[in-house]
Design a protein around this motif. Structure first.
Motif, PDB file in Angstrom:
ATOM      1  N   GLU A 176       0.808  -1.217   0.000  1.00 43.48           N
ATOM      2  CA  GLU A 176       0.000   0.000   0.000  1.00 43.48           C
ATOM      3  C   GLU A 176       0.841   1.266   0.000  1.00 43.48           C
ATOM      4  N   GLN A 177       2.138   1.143   0.194  1.00 43.87           N
ATOM      5  CA  GLN A 177       3.023   2.315   0.151  1.00 43.87           C
ATOM      6  C   GLN A 177       3.504   2.639  -1.256  1.00 43.87           C
ATOM      7  N   ILE A 178       3.176   1.807  -2.233  1.00 39.24           N
ATOM      8  CA  ILE A 178       3.695   1.941  -3.596  1.00 39.24           C
ATOM      9  C   ILE A 178       2.646   2.589  -4.493  1.00 39.24           C
ATOM     10  N   VAL A 179       3.079   3.611  -5.236  1.00 40.68           N
ATOM     11  CA  VAL A 179       2.230   4.246  -6.247  1.00 40.68           C
ATOM     12  C   VAL A 179       2.944   4.114  -7.591  1.00 40.68           C
ATOM     13  N   ILE A 180       2.292   3.480  -8.560  1.00 42.42           N
ATOM     14  CA  ILE A 180       2.862   3.349  -9.904  1.00 42.42           C
ATOM     15  C   ILE A 180       2.728   4.682 -10.629  1.00 42.42           C
ATOM     16  N   THR A 181       3.775   5.075 -11.327  1.00 42.79           N
ATOM     17  CA  THR A 181       3.796   6.356 -12.032  1.00 42.79           C
ATOM     18  C   THR A 181       4.147   6.157 -13.501  1.00 42.79           C
ATOM     19  N   TYR A 182       3.977   7.237 -14.244  1.00 44.30           N
ATOM     20  CA  TYR A 182       4.317   7.222 -15.668  1.00 44.30           C
ATOM     21  C   TYR A 182       5.793   7.580 -15.818  1.00 44.30           C
ATOM     22  N   GLY A 183       6.654   6.685 -15.326  1.00 39.91           N
ATOM     23  CA  GLY A 183       8.090   6.916 -15.329  1.00 39.91           C
ATOM     24  C   GLY A 183       8.541   7.675 -14.086  1.00 39.91           C
ATOM     25  N   ALA A 184       9.860   7.789 -13.926  1.00 47.78           N
ATOM     26  CA  ALA A 184      10.423   8.481 -12.767  1.00 47.78           C
ATOM     27  C   ALA A 184      10.175   9.975 -12.826  1.00 47.78           C
ATOM     28  N   TYR A 311      11.218   7.111  -2.141  1.00 44.89           N
ATOM     29  CA  TYR A 311      12.043   6.249  -2.998  1.00 44.89           C
ATOM     30  C   TYR A 311      11.432   6.197  -4.401  1.00 44.89           C
ATOM     31  N   VAL A 312      12.233   6.563  -5.417  1.00 46.06           N
ATOM     32  CA  VAL A 312      11.755   6.624  -6.800  1.00 46.06           C
ATOM     33  C   VAL A 312      12.562   5.660  -7.661  1.00 46.06           C
ATOM     34  N   ASN A 313      11.865   4.902  -8.508  1.00 50.16           N
ATOM     35  CA  ASN A 313      12.543   4.004  -9.433  1.00 50.16           C
ATOM     36  C   ASN A 313      11.731   3.905 -10.722  1.00 50.16           C
ATOM     37  N   SER A 314      12.319   3.318 -11.747  1.00 44.18           N
ATOM     38  CA  SER A 314      11.655   3.241 -13.051  1.00 44.18           C
ATOM     39  C   SER A 314      12.245   2.096 -13.853  1.00 44.18           C
ATOM     40  N   PHE A 315      11.459   1.594 -14.820  1.00 45.05           N
ATOM     41  CA  PHE A 315      11.929   0.543 -15.725  1.00 45.05           C
ATOM     42  C   PHE A 315      12.236   1.084 -17.115  1.00 45.05           C
ATOM     43  N   THR A 316      12.097   2.401 -17.304  1.00 43.86           N
ATOM     44  CA  THR A 316      12.258   3.000 -18.629  1.00 43.86           C
ATOM     45  C   THR A 316      13.682   2.860 -19.138  1.00 43.86           C
ATOM     46  N   LYS A 317      14.657   3.143 -18.304  1.00 40.64           N
ATOM     47  CA  LYS A 317      16.056   3.137 -18.740  1.00 40.64           C
ATOM     48  C   LYS A 317      16.543   1.739 -19.097  1.00 40.64           C
ATOM     49  N   LEU A 318      16.068   0.728 -18.369  1.00 40.69           N
ATOM     50  CA  LEU A 318      16.664  -0.605 -18.491  1.00 40.69           C
ATOM     51  C   LEU A 318      15.825  -1.594 -19.287  1.00 40.69           C
ATOM     52  N   MET A 319      14.526  -1.314 -19.454  1.00 43.26           N
ATOM     53  CA  MET A 319      13.686  -2.214 -20.255  1.00 43.26           C
ATOM     54  C   MET A 319      13.417  -1.637 -21.634  1.00 43.26           C
ATOM     55  N   SER A 320      12.979  -0.389 -21.682  1.00 47.53           N
ATOM     56  CA  SER A 320      12.690   0.252 -22.964  1.00 47.53           C
ATOM     57  C   SER A 320      12.338   1.711 -22.720  1.00 47.53           C
ATOM     58  N   PRO A 321      12.860   2.646 -23.541  1.00 46.07           N
ATOM     59  CA  PRO A 321      12.434   4.043 -23.420  1.00 46.07           C
ATOM     60  C   PRO A 321      10.939   4.221 -23.639  1.00 46.07           C
ATOM     61  N   ALA A 322      10.314   3.270 -24.332  1.00 42.12           N
ATOM     62  CA  ALA A 322       8.871   3.336 -24.569  1.00 42.12           C
ATOM     63  C   ALA A 322       8.069   2.751 -23.414  1.00 42.12           C
ATOM     64  N   MET A 323       8.738   2.146 -22.449  1.00 44.88           N
ATOM     65  CA  MET A 323       8.071   1.528 -21.304  1.00 44.88           C
ATOM     66  C   MET A 323       8.019   2.549 -20.171  1.00 44.88           C
ATOM     67  N   ARG A 324       7.000   3.381 -20.184  1.00 45.27           N
ATOM     68  CA  ARG A 324       6.901   4.463 -19.205  1.00 45.27           C
ATOM     69  C   ARG A 324       6.216   3.950 -17.936  1.00 45.27           C
ATOM     70  N   VAL A 325       6.969   3.170 -17.182  1.00 45.73           N
ATOM     71  CA  VAL A 325       6.465   2.636 -15.920  1.00 45.73           C
ATOM     72  C   VAL A 325       7.510   2.888 -14.842  1.00 45.73           C
ATOM     73  N   GLY A 326       7.129   3.668 -13.852  1.00 43.99           N
ATOM     74  CA  GLY A 326       7.975   3.914 -12.699  1.00 43.99           C
ATOM     75  C   GLY A 326       7.152   3.743 -11.437  1.00 43.99           C
ATOM     76  N   GLN A 353       1.295  -1.808 -20.271  1.00 45.85           N
ATOM     77  CA  GLN A 353       2.683  -1.616 -19.863  1.00 45.85           C
ATOM     78  C   GLN A 353       2.927  -2.153 -18.457  1.00 45.85           C
ATOM     79  N   GLU A 354       2.010  -1.886 -17.543  1.00 46.67           N
ATOM     80  CA  GLU A 354       2.193  -2.377 -16.175  1.00 46.67           C
ATOM     81  C   GLU A 354       2.154  -3.902 -16.125  1.00 46.67           C
ATOM     82  N   SER A 355       1.314  -4.511 -16.966  1.00 40.41           N
ATOM     83  CA  SER A 355       1.262  -5.977 -17.021  1.00 40.41           C
ATOM     84  C   SER A 355       2.547  -6.552 -17.592  1.00 40.41           C
TER      85      SER A 355
END
Length: 471
Positions: A176-184, A311-326, A353-355
């Motif tokens: 419940e502490q995690i909020v998914i964002t559109y990238g970092a 705490y901020v993190n993202s998968f854009t840099k390491l999975m795909s620039p088109a994968m806007r999931v942070g 993208q989240e899936s």
């Protein structure tokens, strides 16, 4: 009008589309001309009404035809005609990067440069196996409910998987502490919007990530730079300035900092948290590069338990620039304000993208991908550092992991001329002052190790440094 060839490899819809386009381009169908009705052309060509309708609507969507209710389809007047799909369009002219926004415009425009040495992205072929094409197809066919909005806090199954990942890394967190964002970037913007008001003071690392600086400045807050050392932020300077300014936030990257590539030592982390407690400020820990760090040290979030750390993190840099999931992790009282900020900007995220991120994490594919990237980066880093040093680039420190090298061009070189000449030769260089809120580090360059062992780049830099002012 034209004939179709069944069995020639192109679909009937594509042939109808191409046939109408040819009629228009050869002036057999002039502007304002009414086309045969869908039913009539279908009868003439011996195809279904659906085939003609689909081709016509594709032409309408591109501005080549216009549809008038009750009247039919007409060739659009030139002021309405847009470029055909796949044709080269006139793009907004973008000069060499001089600030945060122009820097991003250059980095995200794939193909603008032959040698993207200053890019913040990994090569496309390094990321090809991050996501399985079969998983994408299965999700679209069976699992992702495209007609249902994604929960505003993010897909529950992804948040649960992230909680498991973080707990395994020693960062104790509840789902419940995690909020998914559109990238970092969105995560940083959301945090600024709930924590800052005009004239508040924010500490940032100098040098640091320039887009963060631009987002903070946009809130009307006052930015105070804290020098980044090889061991982390200059804590003596930070304490002195904290006593004077009483900051609301401090933005830092603990592991593989951008642009220097350095990591904060555990001793510095403990003292930084002590200063945050003493002077009552929160810390935004941007951790987007930690997954490619072979030997992870402690993170602030793990030490602090989210008392003072976002705490901020993202998968854009390491999975795909088109994968806007942070995502952002915080203490429970900030979750609702963050979700409200998300709703005000993008409403909710992308269930597809989240899936995809969830499946990559759950299946182990993401970890296998990280192992591959770590191996590639270690090899590229060693060769790039040696090659750049041979060209005359001097390095302040020598981190062994990560994407970036932070090097200095000798002072006798006209750095602006160097970058302009590189720009003309389709070489992208990142000037150090772009990363500094004070405009410092003018003779530094940030190099992406994946792109910086190119012989043409090394030859260009060697010649420029050898010639110096006469270049």
């Amino acid at each position: 009008m034209f004939n179709l060839e069944k069995g020639n490899g192109a679909t009937l819809t594509d042939q109808v589309y191409a046939g109408v386009m040819h009629q228009i381009e050869t002036n057999r169908l002039l502007q304002g001309t009414r086309l045969p009705s869908v039913r009539k052309l279908a009868g003439t060509l011996g195809v279904s009404v659906f085939t003609i309708s689909t081709a016509y609507e594709r032409l309408v969507s591109q501005g080549i035809l216009v549809s008038r209710t009750g009247a039919g389809y007409f060739v659009a007047h030139r002021r309405h005609v847009h470029n055909r799909g796949g044709a080269k369009t006139e793009e907004m002219p973008i000069g060499r990067p001089t600030g945060a926004v122009s820097f991003v415009l250059n980095t995200v425009d794939e193909g603008r440069y032959d040698i993207p040495a200053g890019s913040g992205f990994l090569p496309g072929d390094w990321l090809e196996n991050a996501v399985s094409p079969s998983v994408i197809g299965r999700l679209v066919r069976n699992e992702v409910k495209c007609s249902v909005p994604t929960p505003t806090q993010g897909l529950p199954m992804l948040r649960q998987q992230l909680a498991t990942k973080l707990n395994n890394e020693g960062i104790q967190v509840d789902v419940e502490q995690i909020v998914i964002t559109y990238g970092a970037t969105q995560a940083v913007s959301m945090i600024c919007n709930i924590m800052l008001k005009p004239n508040d003071t924010v500490f940032v690392e100098d040098p640091g990530y320039m887009l963060q600086h631009a987002i903070i400045a946009n809130t009307g807050a006052k930015i105070v730079p804290i020098r980044r050392t090889p061991d982390g932020p200059d804590l003596d300077a930070l304490e002195e300035l904290a006593h004077e300014h009483r900051p609301k936030l401090f933005f830092t990257q603990t592991l593989l900092q951008n642009p220097t590539g350095t990591s904060t030592t555990p001793i510095f982390c403990y003292r930084l948290l002590s200063l945050a407690e003493k002077y009552d400020f929160h810390i935004v820990e941007d951790d987007v590069f930690s997954d490619i760090c072979v030997h992870k040290s402690l993170r602030l979030a793990a030490m602090d338990g989210f008392q003072r750390v976002f705490y901020v993190n993202s998968f854009t840099k390491l999975m795909s620039p088109a994968m806007r999931v942070g995502f952002v992790v915080t203490q429970p009282k900030f979750v609702k304000p963050l979700v409200e900020q998300k709703v005000l900007t993008v409403l909710s995220g992308s269930s597809l993208q989240e899936s995809l991120v969830f499946h990559a994490l759950q299946s182990g594919r993401y970890q296998a991908h990280l192992n591959y990237l770590q191996t590639k980066l270690l090899k590229a880093r060693s060769s790039a550092e040696q090659a750049l040093a041979s060209a005359g680039i001097q390095f302040d420190s020598h981190p062994v992991h990560g994407m970036f090298l932070w090097g200095q061009v000798p002072c006798h070189v006209d750095i602006d001329r160097l970058i302009e000449d590189a720009f003309q030769k389709r070489i992208f260089l990142s000037k150090g002052s772009i990363f500094s809120p004070t405009g410092s580090f003018a003779h530094h360059l940030r190099f992406n190790v994946a792109h910086s062992n190119n012989p043409a780049l090394i030859a260009f830099l060697s010649e420029a440094i050898r010639k110096g002012p006469a270049m």
